[in-house]
Design an enzyme around this catalytic site. Sequence first.
Site, PDB file in Angstrom:
ATOM      1  N   GLY A 199     -63.338 -46.205  19.362  1.00 38.24           N
ATOM      2  CA  GLY A 199     -62.987 -45.079  20.289  1.00 38.24           C
ATOM      3  C   GLY A 199     -64.054 -44.234  20.612  1.00 38.24           C
ATOM      4  O   GLY A 199     -64.575 -43.838  19.867  1.00 38.24           O
TER       5      GLY A 199
ATOM      6  N   GLY B 289     -63.731 -41.673  22.752  1.00 37.60           N
ATOM      7  CA  GLY B 289     -63.249 -40.373  23.176  1.00 37.60           C
ATOM      8  C   GLY B 289     -63.908 -38.964  22.554  1.00 37.60           C
ATOM      9  O   GLY B 289     -65.207 -39.379  22.122  1.00 37.60           O
ATOM     10  N   PHE B 290     -63.360 -38.002  22.612  1.00 40.20           N
ATOM     11  CA  PHE B 290     -64.078 -36.652  21.857  1.00 40.20           C
ATOM     12  C   PHE B 290     -64.200 -37.207  20.503  1.00 40.20           C
ATOM     13  O   PHE B 290     -65.655 -36.886  20.092  1.00 40.20           O
ATOM     14  CB  PHE B 290     -63.349 -35.570  22.139  1.00 40.20           C
ATOM     15  CG  PHE B 290     -63.271 -34.994  23.560  1.00 40.20           C
ATOM     16  CD1 PHE B 290     -62.173 -35.168  24.315  1.00 40.20           C
ATOM     17  CD2 PHE B 290     -64.314 -34.196  23.948  1.00 40.20           C
ATOM     18  CE1 PHE B 290     -62.176 -34.628  25.715  1.00 40.20           C
ATOM     19  CE2 PHE B 290     -64.362 -33.821  25.312  1.00 40.20           C
ATOM     20  CZ  PHE B 290     -63.403 -33.959  26.210  1.00 40.20           C
ATOM     21  N   GLY B 291     -63.566 -37.447  19.722  1.00 42.34           N
ATOM     22  CA  GLY B 291     -63.780 -37.897  18.449  1.00 42.34           C
ATOM     23  C   GLY B 291     -64.753 -39.006  18.133  1.00 42.34           C
ATOM     24  O   GLY B 291     -65.794 -38.754  17.398  1.00 42.34           O
TER      25      GLY B 291
ATOM     26  N   VAL C 102     -59.990 -53.332  19.985  1.00 44.97           N
ATOM     27  CA  VAL C 102     -59.657 -53.661  18.583  1.00 44.97           C
ATOM     28  C   VAL C 102     -58.109 -53.929  18.612  1.00 44.97           C
ATOM     29  O   VAL C 102     -57.370 -53.144  19.032  1.00 44.97           O
ATOM     30  CB  VAL C 102     -60.145 -52.754  17.807  1.00 44.97           C
ATOM     31  CG1 VAL C 102     -59.554 -52.997  16.379  1.00 44.97           C
ATOM     32  CG2 VAL C 102     -61.509 -52.341  17.607  1.00 44.97           C
TER      33      VAL C 102
ATOM     34  N   GLU D 128     -50.498 -27.285  34.075  1.00 42.70           N
ATOM     35  CA  GLU D 128     -51.638 -27.473  35.100  1.00 42.70           C
ATOM     36  C   GLU D 128     -51.211 -28.259  36.253  1.00 42.70           C
ATOM     37  O   GLU D 128     -51.800 -28.037  37.395  1.00 42.70           O
ATOM     38  CB  GLU D 128     -52.779 -28.287  34.367  1.00 42.70           C
ATOM     39  CG  GLU D 128     -53.592 -27.035  33.356  1.00 42.70           C
ATOM     40  CD  GLU D 128     -54.268 -27.679  32.302  1.00 42.70           C
ATOM     41  OE1 GLU D 128     -54.754 -27.133  31.516  1.00 42.70           O
ATOM     42  OE2 GLU D 128     -54.197 -29.145  31.972  1.00 42.70           O
TER      43      GLU D 128
ATOM     44  N   ASP E 268     -56.743 -37.327  17.641  1.00 50.70           N
ATOM     45  CA  ASP E 268     -55.204 -37.475  18.040  1.00 50.70           C
ATOM     46  C   ASP E 268     -54.510 -38.224  16.842  1.00 50.70           C
ATOM     47  O   ASP E 268     -53.301 -37.822  16.580  1.00 50.70           O
ATOM     48  CB  ASP E 268     -54.933 -37.811  19.346  1.00 50.70           C
ATOM     49  CG  ASP E 268     -54.975 -36.579  20.234  1.00 50.70           C
ATOM     50  OD1 ASP E 268     -54.827 -36.940  21.371  1.00 50.70           O
ATOM     51  OD2 ASP E 268     -55.815 -35.524  19.988  1.00 50.70           O
TER      52      ASP E 268
ATOM     53  N   ALA F   2     -58.576 -31.638  22.298  1.00 52.61           N
ATOM     54  CA  ALA F   2     -60.010 -32.172  22.427  1.00 52.61           C
ATOM     55  C   ALA F   2     -60.836 -31.587  21.476  1.00 52.61           C
ATOM     56  O   ALA F   2     -62.034 -32.145  20.703  1.00 52.61           O
ATOM     57  CB  ALA F   2     -60.732 -32.048  23.932  1.00 52.61           C
ATOM     58  N   GLN F   3     -60.947 -30.207  21.019  1.00 49.89           N
ATOM     59  CA  GLN F   3     -62.109 -29.505  20.308  1.00 49.89           C
ATOM     60  C   GLN F   3     -61.878 -29.879  18.857  1.00 49.89           C
ATOM     61  O   GLN F   3     -62.725 -30.071  18.151  1.00 49.89           O
ATOM     62  CB  GLN F   3     -62.007 -28.011  20.545  1.00 49.89           C
ATOM     63  CG  GLN F   3     -60.518 -27.308  20.252  1.00 49.89           C
ATOM     64  CD  GLN F   3     -60.656 -25.741  20.255  1.00 49.89           C
ATOM     65  OE1 GLN F   3     -61.695 -25.269  19.917  1.00 49.89           O
ATOM     66  NE2 GLN F   3     -59.721 -25.149  20.697  1.00 49.89           N
TER      67      GLN F   3
END
Lengths: 416, 416
Positions: free
Chosen positions: B19, B21-23, B87, B179, B308, B323-324
């Site tokens: 992955g 992404g952010f992580g 994967v 949003e 997540d 995200a944080q």
Amino acid sequence: MENKIATPHSGSPPVVVVGGGFGGLSCARALAGSGVQVTLIDRKNHHLFQPLLYQVATAALSPADIAIPIRSILSDAANVEVLMGEVVAVDHHERCVILEDGQRIPYGILVLAVGSAYNYFGHPEWQDVATSLKTIGDARRIRARLLRSFEEAERCNDIARRSRLMTSVVIGGGPTGVEMAGTIIELARHTLRRDFRHIDPSHARVVLVEAGRRLLGALPEKCSSYALQTLRKKGVEVHLGTTVKEIDETGIRTETTEIAAATVIWAAGIRANPAAQWLGVEPDRSGRIAVAPDLSVPGRPDIYVVGDAAQFDAGGHPLPALAQVAQQQGRWLGRHLRTGRPPSAFVFRNRGDTAVIGRDAAVYAFRSWSFTGRLAWFLWSLVHIVLLIDFEKRVLVSFQWLWRYITSSRGARLID
Amino acid sequence: MENKIATPHSGSPPVVVVGGGFGGLSCARALAGSGVQVTLIDRKNHHLFQPLLYQVATAALSPADIAIPIRSILSDAANVEVLMGEVVAVDHHERCVILEDGQRIPYGILVLAVGSAYNYFGHPEWQDVATSLKTIGDARRIRARLLRSFEEAERCNDIARRSRLMTSVVIGGGPTGVEMAGTIIELARHTLRRDFRHIDPSHARVVLVEAGRRLLGALPEKCSSYALQTLRKKGVEVHLGTTVKEIDETGIRTETTEIAAATVIWAAGIRANPAAQWLGVEPDRSGRIAVAPDLSVPGRPDIYVVGDAAQFDAGGHPLPALAQVAQQQGRWLGRHLRTGRPPSAFVFRNRGDTAVIGRDAAVYAFRSWSFTGRLAWFLWSLVHIVLLIDFEKRVLVSFQWLWRYITSSRGARLID
């Protein structure tokens, strides 16, 4: 038969312009703010700055950098409306255009600015395996193919397959082919240079195939030699006097050789979009409609053609299919339709022929002068900024574009 | 059973991160330049800055503005390689991950950062008619639908159909839904205001449907009220305490009403991507894998989950999917894997919860403080610039992004 250009007045059917490219858009803009009602129809919602489309295909710019919503360009012109739709026929007896859903749009004057598409010289089946570069969709497909091929090569253990994945072939040595070949090799050898661990992108192979004896056949000999030298120095393999016989998913075959390639790009010839059929007139060999000196179609009252779809005789030879020709014709026609004065003859003022070969190399030919190298690149960007400012209302945005071009936004390398 | 984190040394199987992404990306970056070999695998070639994805969906930013090639971020880290692949399984006995083509990648340590997808609450058929917003592709589909609906309305003579074309429904009153609703109404009432001649885009209807009793249920009450007031002032119709019963191509049906709409957007709930299946462990209700204080998976040696897909207990309740959270977990884990010291417990430092409601309105909650309006918008952009700079190596590019956000590049309005 009338000599004068009829100017539609308020309440009568409008000037209908088909096509939002350089020809159609400059015609509509020349009519903006006049008393003439104008309806511009395009299949897409945006005007595409085509001279830079190869930059999107090679992941140096992104689609949004070179596409401008047509409505946005014309929003201030209260007399101009924009319709997103596809014209499929023209009823010149009833004086209306027919859209894809059957809707009929009446016209007082019709301006056809439908542009051109790529010509596969009798091999329509090649279109599936050799993408041409005409729309944003084409550019994204080519970009995805190039980037994905490197990604697969990184994971690939089979030497032959890896070699094929890292080989691209560009067919056609005109400006588009030269620009594509020059920027693909830069993508591989510079941009992606340090991004991989199992492959060395600088070993990517880029092959440019041209049937004629020199590149950039429409430009002076000096420009052709410079382009050839520069491309070879960058590492592109150039095959001149070579015709492609076969193309499939594995690569291409010429008279003398086979080249296994994952990406094949077609830039070898164009053909006008088929407006001649709509009018029931005989097109020339490239599908273009012959027009009179005032850009009108003989035998079809109040119908004009501008741009790539028009065959305009300038002193014995037809004007080439170039953005600046379309733009000048569209603007000239719009101004004449505005005033309603008797028609005169369109005169093309050549601002120079240019082609880019890489980030720092271009050719520029004007009358008897030829420039190459950085000076040519600078002149090329001047010509293109002028073309761009014409559509962007703010100079600031044009420089934003130039800034992005120079700083080479990495976001352009999306595979989506 | 080992207490200590095993640090793979040169020659042993690498740390495999699934992955980008952010992580996953912050984990890989924390390991950059260490002696540890890392392999990061992602299905796509780019890292997506998801907090701004709604901007692409509403044609205010374009995909390239918020997507960064993963290789580009990690190109300087000689010990990190990137593979583009999917994967499909994990063999934790043989200690390897299995890709879509059967290729097996051995791991010494496995970090799963697979993220989440939208949850249609038992109605998978709604996915075709109510697009969720997770990828660039989703954003472009929503954008095309919105813009195309206005184009069709411009050509449409049927009043009922025109009304339906100019109606959008957003389902879900969390940050994403708020949003989206706020920016769609701005698109219609400001950006497109002067672009049409037969329709008035400011008559567009935007409906936000939330099942709970307030918007932004995870933020303080003050923020919910502000969001509700602000949206209603902008012209959004907000339905609270309302559950959607049916969705099809014509619109939605709730318990009490039917709304004919051309665009339906799903932002109502998320579900972890199914890594739990790969490990043969039981997930929680949202598909997340319960992890120990050091982010490891009990019973699965040398396997960690961040972001997540992880259910991390922080004082009695699980950390939210933000995200944080993912970024902090990934970075903390990377640093620990680097040093090989005994594991400790991850601690999340909340930098504030935010949501944007429009170009000049946001909410920001930190501990017991809530901010709304322009100050909150400013704090929101600070938080996001910090997140962004973390991945963009140059501050300049982060400000380029902010510049584009403010100047609202028109190219973002492409229908392609």
